[in-house]
Write an enzyme that holds these catalytic residues in place. Structure first.
Site, PDB file in Angstrom:
ATOM      1  N   SER A  64      31.774 -20.722  23.386  1.00 53.73           N
ATOM      2  CA  SER A  64      31.250 -19.576  22.638  1.00 53.73           C
ATOM      3  C   SER A  64      30.122 -20.013  21.705  1.00 53.73           C
ATOM      4  CB  SER A  64      32.358 -18.933  21.805  1.00 53.73           C
ATOM      5  OG  SER A  64      33.376 -18.427  22.633  1.00 53.73           O
TER       6      SER A  64
HETATM    7  N1  SAH Z   1      37.250 -20.925  22.955  1.00 56.57           N
HETATM    8  C1  SAH Z   1      36.457 -21.389  24.068  1.00 56.57           C
HETATM    9  C2  SAH Z   1      35.819 -20.213  24.784  1.00 56.57           C
HETATM   10  C3  SAH Z   1      35.860 -20.407  26.232  1.00 56.57           C
HETATM   11  S1  SAH Z   1      35.362 -19.003  27.186  1.00 56.57           S
HETATM   12  C4  SAH Z   1      35.407 -22.376  23.622  1.00 56.57           C
HETATM   13  O1  SAH Z   1      35.041 -22.369  22.450  1.00 56.57           O
HETATM   14  O2  SAH Z   1      34.956 -23.174  24.439  1.00 56.57           O
HETATM   15  C5  SAH Z   1      36.907 -18.167  27.481  1.00 56.57           C
HETATM   16  C6  SAH Z   1      37.996 -18.996  28.101  1.00 56.57           C
HETATM   17  O3  SAH Z   1      39.072 -18.100  28.393  1.00 56.57           O
HETATM   18  C7  SAH Z   1      37.623 -19.668  29.414  1.00 56.57           C
HETATM   19  O4  SAH Z   1      37.891 -21.041  29.317  1.00 56.57           O
HETATM   20  C8  SAH Z   1      38.526 -18.966  30.437  1.00 56.57           C
HETATM   21  O5  SAH Z   1      38.929 -19.819  31.494  1.00 56.57           O
HETATM   22  C9  SAH Z   1      39.706 -18.556  29.584  1.00 56.57           C
HETATM   23  N2  SAH Z   1      40.516 -17.468  30.129  1.00 56.57           N
HETATM   24  C10 SAH Z   1      40.115 -16.379  30.850  1.00 56.57           C
HETATM   25  N3  SAH Z   1      41.164 -15.606  31.151  1.00 56.57           N
HETATM   26  C11 SAH Z   1      42.270 -16.205  30.610  1.00 56.57           C
HETATM   27  C12 SAH Z   1      43.670 -15.881  30.573  1.00 56.57           C
HETATM   28  N4  SAH Z   1      44.155 -14.784  31.165  1.00 56.57           N
HETATM   29  N5  SAH Z   1      44.490 -16.723  29.902  1.00 56.57           N
HETATM   30  C13 SAH Z   1      44.029 -17.842  29.284  1.00 56.57           C
HETATM   31  N6  SAH Z   1      42.714 -18.203  29.289  1.00 56.57           N
HETATM   32  C14 SAH Z   1      41.849 -17.391  29.940  1.00 56.57           C
END
Ligand code: SAH
Length: 215
Positions: A64
């Protein structure tokens, strides 16, 4: 894995940018000042790591944007030893920010590749979340509930009921709500009682989608 004076200088500049954009929580700003964001990215992005932008982290996902991390973290009103549930561990950067703020973090990721990489990376950086798990964040983590706050870092078409159920009374749930091809509305739910939730809608953001029952 090096963190140099140059990186620290870039982090200080990033913190100024976040302050200019309206982030005021000192605990959030101190964590961002401390955490080497470049080490959460592929080295080809190293020179850009302190720009206020999202970047790819593999498996079709993104780390993010720092402003988004700061904004969501600020909304959680984290206090030392708060139990915080994070849905979407991804690169682990948001996890690291929350741990550095003093929270006991429980985080769930549904991409196995990211779960494995991040589980290895965080301890190397001295970051120790309480619990990292591989699974579907729609269900939350009932075995560890209730939580002082819950943060969802992917865009959800609706607010998952299990997450609402796993929030303490007085607790805060921060989740971007909206479909895949539109902006999501940052939504804050505050649990007022067993059955009542106060809802605040706080502006548009863009996230990768929260996926249900998919691999
Ligand atoms: N907090 C992270 C943001 C990653 S983007 C950072 O700072 O890097 C969002 C993340 O949510 C991705 O890694 C994706 O794989 C995960 N995601 C999507 N659907 C999900 C679900 N149902 N349960 C858990 N994680 C999920």
């Amino acid at each position: 894995m090096k963190d140099t004076a140059k990186h620290q200088g870039l982090r200080n500049q990033l913190v100024s940018v976040l302050e200019q954009k309206g982030i005021t929580d000192k605990n959030v700003l101190a964590a961002i000042k401390k955490i080497p964001r470049h080490l959460f990215l592929n080295s080809s992005f190293e020179d850009y790591a302190y720009q206020d932008k999202a970047f790819p982290i593999g498996a079709g996902q993104t780390i993010s944007q720092p402003y988004t991390v700061a904004y969501q973290s600020q909304l959680l009103e984290v206090e030392k030893d708060h139990k915080v549930l994070e849905i979407g561990t991804g690169s682990g950067y948001q996890t690291a920010v929350l741990c550095t703020m003093g929270a006991k973090v429980y985080s769930v990721e549904r991409q196995n590749e990211l779960f494995k990489t991040t589980s290895l990376l965080l301890p190397k950086l001295g970051i120790r979340p309480k619990h990292l798990s591989f699974g579907d964040g729609y269900k939350g983590l009932p075995n560890f509930a209730p939580f002082d706050s819950i943060i969802v870092t992917a865009g959800a078409p609706m607010i998952p009921k299990p997450l609402m159920a796993q929030l303490k009374i007085g607790g805060r749930l921060v989740i971007p709500v909206g479909g895949e091809n539109e902006a999501q509305i940052m939504t804050l739910l505050i649990r007022k009682s067993e059955t009542q939730f106060e809802k605040h809608e706080l502006g548009n953001f863009r996230f990768v989608p929260l996926l249900e029952n998919k691999n």
